[in-house]
Structures are given as C-alpha cells and as structure tokens.
Design an enzyme around this catalytic site. Structure first.
Site, mmCIF file in Angstrom:
data_model
loop_
_atom_site.group_PDB
_atom_site.id
_atom_site.type_symbol
_atom_site.label_atom_id
_atom_site.label_comp_id
_atom_site.label_asym_id
_atom_site.label_seq_id
_atom_site.Cartn_x
_atom_site.Cartn_y
_atom_site.Cartn_z
ATOM 1 N N ASP A 21 -1.088 -0.376 -4.852
ATOM 2 C CA ASP A 21 -2.409 0.158 -5.181
ATOM 3 C C ASP A 21 -2.347 1.609 -5.640
ATOM 4 O O ASP A 21 -3.237 2.099 -6.329
ATOM 5 C CB ASP A 21 -3.356 0.017 -3.986
ATOM 6 N N HIS A 22 -1.270 2.314 -5.272
ATOM 7 C CA HIS A 22 -1.059 3.715 -5.661
ATOM 8 C C HIS A 22 0.297 4.149 -5.128
ATOM 9 O O HIS A 22 0.951 3.418 -4.378
ATOM 10 C CB HIS A 22 -2.158 4.630 -5.087
ATOM 11 N N ASP A 41 0.834 -1.195 0.000
ATOM 12 C CA ASP A 41 0.000 0.000 0.000
ATOM 13 C C ASP A 41 0.874 1.252 0.000
ATOM 14 O O ASP A 41 1.702 1.442 0.881
ATOM 15 C CB ASP A 41 -0.900 -0.031 1.243
ATOM 16 N N ASP A 65 1.256 2.501 4.082
ATOM 17 C CA ASP A 65 0.350 3.613 3.760
ATOM 18 C C ASP A 65 0.145 4.521 4.965
ATOM 19 O O ASP A 65 0.218 5.749 4.852
ATOM 20 C CB ASP A 65 -0.988 3.054 3.279
ATOM 21 N N HIS A 101 -2.326 11.068 -1.611
ATOM 22 C CA HIS A 101 -2.310 10.620 -3.001
ATOM 23 C C HIS A 101 -3.715 10.779 -3.562
ATOM 24 O O HIS A 101 -4.628 11.179 -2.859
ATOM 25 C CB HIS A 101 -1.872 9.159 -3.080
ATOM 26 N N THR A 137 -6.722 3.453 -2.426
ATOM 27 C CA THR A 137 -6.509 2.064 -2.030
ATOM 28 C C THR A 137 -7.542 1.100 -2.605
ATOM 29 O O THR A 137 -7.190 0.073 -3.194
ATOM 30 C CB THR A 137 -6.511 1.959 -0.492
ATOM 31 N N LYS A 148 -6.095 -3.761 6.381
ATOM 32 C CA LYS A 148 -7.287 -3.036 5.958
ATOM 33 C C LYS A 148 -8.346 -4.002 5.437
ATOM 34 O O LYS A 148 -8.020 -4.934 4.690
ATOM 35 C CB LYS A 148 -6.949 -2.041 4.856
#
Length: 554
Positions: A360-361, A48, A313, A495, A89, A171
């Site tokens: 995911d980013h 993440d 993250d 983000h 996410t 998560k």
C-alpha cells in the site's frame, strides 16, 4: 414459355454456384469454450509498508519457497509506483483494488477533515453499522466512503454473484477496502477482545468456523513465545545496530534491543499482536482456514481471497526500515509465504490459482539513521507550521481561527471565517503560501485549485492532481524536502510523501497463466486491477484508470 424456362435454369445454376462458394460451418465441430478460462482462485496479498527493495535486500536469506519463489517463478513489474499523494494505508488498498485514485474513489487518506460534517472522518467509519463478534465499537465500519467499486465487486457481478470474496487483515481498512461493497465476508482484528470481527454490513453473526477460531485465543499462544531473532543476531548484517535511540520501545522495556518480552501481554493487551511478526502469521493462518471452511477455489467459479499483512507496518513505524526487527519480520514472513504457497498448491492446485503481491506504500529511513551516515534528513512537526500560520493570519489580516487544521500535508482554511471577513481568499492563500515556502522543512507550497498553472515536474503534478478530491481535500499542498519526516516523537518513522522511498512498491504475479519474467517499464499501482480484469476477462471497476501490464496479459 421458353424465355421463362431459360430464366429459371439460369437462377438455379447461379444458386448452385453460390452454394458451392459458401459452406455452412459445422457447429458441432467448432471449438467454443464451454466456460470462460479463469483460475479457480485469485489471491491478493498486500504487505503493509513493504518497500520494493525488500524483495532483494534480504534475498540471500529468503527460503526457496517464499519470496524467492515469487521472484524466480513469477513476473515482477520492477518499477511500480503509487501515482498520487499522500501515500497511506487506506488510499493504497483502495487504489490497488479499484484501479482508481483518491481524486475519484474518495479515499484521500486514512482520515481527513470533512467540511460537510465539520469534523475528521475515518476512511471506513460507518456509525449506522454494528460490531459482529465483539462488544466493542471496532465494527462500526463499512466501505460506504469508497465512491467507486472494486475488482472484487466486478468479479461478483461477472459471475452473477456466484464468486465468493473473502477479505482478511488485522486492520479494518486493510480488509474492508479490498473486499469492496459486495464481499461475502471481511474480517479484521479487534484489539479489545482479541477476536476476528466484522460488521453488520456483511452479516448479522459470525460463521461457526470464525467463532471456533476466536475461542482458541491464538494471540495468547503467540505472546507466550516472546520475540527473539529467528537466526543468531550476529547474522543480521543488513540492519542497523541492535539498540539505537531513534527506534521506538515497547512499553516497560528500557531499550529497543532483542529479545522482546511478550508474555506480559497474555490476557491483558490483545492489541499488541499487531506489533509483532506473529500478527502476520496469525493473519495467514486465518486466511488458510477461510480457504478450507468457505470452500474457496473448489469449483469452476473463480473466488477471490484478499489478504493484507499489517504487522509489517506497525513494526516498521516503531523500529524503522533499517532495524533488526524489520529484517527478522521479513524473514519470518518469508516462511509464512512458503507455507501459504504449499497450502494453496495442495488444496487448490499449483497453476490453478493466480497470486499477486504488492504494498500500500513504502516507508522513509529514520532521519537520524541518514544523518549519522552524512545524508541530509531531519524531523519537524506540522504543528509548528499550524502555529506559525495561525499567528500570521492574526497579525496580517486580524483573522482568528482562520485555519482549521494542517493535516496530510495540506492546509485547510475555514472558508466561512474568511468569507465573513470580506477578505479576498486568493490573497489570504498566497500570503500563507509565501510564508510556507520560507520554512526550513518545506520544499514548495501549492495552491491546489491552481495546480495546472504551477511550475512543477510533470510526474509530481500528476500525483498531486490524482490525490486531490475537490470535496474533501485541503486548500494548500505542502511539499516537504526529501527525507524530512513530520513527527513530534524523537523515535520511529513513517510515510506519506511522493518520494521513491514511499511510492516505489513491489508488484509480482505468480501462478495461473503467468510466465516467469521481469519488466523495467514504469507501471503504477492502478495497473494491478486493470491487469487482473484483463486476465479474468471481466469488466474493469467503474473508476479504474489503469492500463494492463501487457507483458503479463499477452
């Protein structure tokens, strides 16, 4: 009689001639595979908020068996991008595992305003479910909002549901979306109890091995370590200063510098494990236990283990990508990866499992970090845009509460209010767009229903179209200037934009049938599932728009 005899002789001769030309194959010696050639286990590993450059930025400090093993023994698609916006996410995990985009899969953000129910919708919420493993509401979740299926679903279908799929993340959305609709188990961390939990969508009670792990209270063991740097702090030369004002602080700490005291959380704040690198270690430890207890990769029927490391993250949001905390987190994750590879080599067998890592980013740099180095960047708040638009609607059209919200860089109008006013909606939208274009933080503002007629670079137009879901998305898309960050806080970072710092992600395959190498050809997040489907010889998910990475599959 003679004529009949001659005809019979000719027919017999012709038949013998043809028989000599055609020879029936010896089916006993023909080499047909008894089973389709597949790995014993597929491991999807999503980090993440991992920027692509983290593969190389800390390369010299990585161990031989972690990220370096990935880079040197694996195949890396160096220019892999997210093909939609916003980069968050939930859409990231959904797109990796479906090969689809928000326009098709319905996961347009972590949460969004749903006009059908008149409120915000969380990506994996499902109030018809119950929590399994805790008394909290953290398990009222399922993949219901995911409108297409996943590569994990397709693997289950291809093996008549004999394949086992287990998905794990701190998560809920990082576990549920990769696991798909038919996972055997999806587990996530409950901050209230400190347990790994699930939902009645998957099972009515936790397996014994999960209950036994929860009883160990591993979070408290990690809290007792505190968090100091893995190596002497003066060796962290790839990072910013130890204590800067634009880094977030832990509660009860006067600054953002190391060391970070975590013993205070023992038995009191289980949620905090997510904001420490130990959350990644705990996730991987739990995943290794799942391999053992669920018997993943133990037979000829391919299983799938989806792992998402979320602590990167939380730490990245708080401290930023240039912090010593992030560098230390990736050096620790490198060790965790090495242990995971060693474990899989021993239990499943080197070459018997297919592993891929992606993200995911990405994440932006803190505006203050860039500004002090003379690179343009600033903070702003979408709240100020909302207030300005609301005032404009009242002054120009005498419309009160015409705008429901500004979220995910989109303006959402109350269509009923405007309809009742007898005003032309296009006129109202264009007025709002013209106002937005004049704002300091805004690069452009787009009518999403007229995207095809907008003058934009093709790549950006495609990403906006891929992120637009007509039933869920807003009316106007706001495109902020590069390096401008939407935040009401003076510290931390995030983000969500289309720019490279948010959309350029790592993608490396390792293991079964993967030859070492690299490609600089541009690929997309959606190509991951297309590649997996080709390698596994199964159908692509029903919403997949990706293409296989041929350098791997050929």
């Amino acid at each position: 009689m003679i004529r009949i005899l001659l005809i019979a002789i000719l027919i017999s001769a012709f038949s013998q001639s043809q028989a000599q030309k055609w020879v029936k194959p010896n089916t006993a010696s023909t080499q047909y595979p008894k089973t389709v050639d597949r790995p014993k286990l597929v491991v999807g590993f999503v980090v993440d908020q991992m920027r692509w450059d983290y593969l190389y930025r800390f390369y010299d400090r990585y161990s031989k068996g972690g990220f370096k093993r990935l880079i040197n023994e694996g195949f890396s698609a160096e220019n892999t991008f997210i093909p939609y916006t916003p980069t968050q996410t939930a859409p990231g995990h959904a797109s990796i595992y479906t090969g689809s985009v928000p326009a098709l899969n319905g996961i347009i953000a972590n949460s969004w305003y749903d006009p059908m129910v008149g409120r915000d919708m969380y990506c994996v919420e499902d109030k018809s479910q119950k929590t399994v493993g805790s008394t909290s509401n953290a398990g009222l979740m399922s993949p219901k909002n995911l409108q297409v299926n996943t590569i994990t679903d397709e693997l289950r279908i291809a093996t008549n549901f004999q394949s086992k799929v287990i998905s794990i993340s701190m998560k809920d959305r990082g576990s549920i979306l990769p696991g798909g609709h038919s996972a055997n188990g999806a587990y996530w961390h409950d901050g209230m109890s400190g347990n790994w939990i699930t939902s009645t969508h998957y099972m009515d009670k936790l397996p014994t091995w999960v209950n036994e792990y929860n009883a160990l209270k591993e979070g408290d063991r990690f809290f007792s370590k505190d968090w100091n740097t893995l190596y002497p702090i003066e060796t962290y030369l790839n990072s910013d200063s130890n204590d800067v004002v634009y880094e977030g602080r832990f509660k009860d700490e006067s600054g953002s510098s190391f060391p970070h005291a975590t013993k205070q959380y023992i038995g009191k704040n289980n949620e905090m494990i997510k904001s420490l690198p130990y959350g990644n270690t705990m996730t991987i430890d739990f995943a290794k236990l799942a391999v053992e207890k669920e018997g993943l990769g133990k037979d000829d029927i391919t299983d799938f283990l989806a792992i998402s490391c979320s602590s990167t993250d939380y730490i990245g949001h708080q401290f930023g990508p240039n912090s010593i905390e992030i560098e230390d987190t990736y050096l620790r994750l490198d060790r965790d990866l090495e242990e995971l590879f060693n474990y899989l080599d021993k239990t499943v067998g080197k070459g018997n499992y297919l592993f891929f890592i992606s993200a995911d980013h990405g994440v932006a740099h803190a505006p203050e970090f860039l500004a002090k180095n003379k690179i343009p960047a600033e903070r702003f708040t979408s709240r100020s845009l909302y207030r300005g638009l609301d005032t404009l609607m009242q002054q120009k059209f005498q419309l009160k509460k015409a705008i429901i919200t500004v979220t995910n860089d989109q303006v959402i109008f109350d269509h009923e209010v405007i309809e009742n006013s007898k005003l032309d909606f296009t006129t109202v939208k264009n007025t709002a767009i013209n106002y937005l274009k004049k704002q300091k933080s805004v690069s452009n503002a787009i009518d999403l229903t007229n995207l095809q007629n907008t003058t934009l670079p093709t790549e950006l137009k495609t990403r906006l179209a891929n992120g637009y879901n007509p039933k869920l998305s807003g009316d106007i898309q706001i495109i902020n200037h590069a390096a401008w960050y939407n935040s009401s806080s003076p510290s931390g970072i995030g983000h969500g934009g289309w720019y490279n710092y948010d959309s350029h992600i790592p993608l490396v395959f390792l293991g079964w049938n993967v030859k070492p190498g690299k490609t600089s050809k541009q690929y997309y997040m959606t190509d991951i599932t297309a590649t997996l489907a080709t390698m596994l010889r199964i159908q692509m998910p029903n919403g997949c728009i990706g293409t296989p990475i041929t350098e791997i599959t050929q």
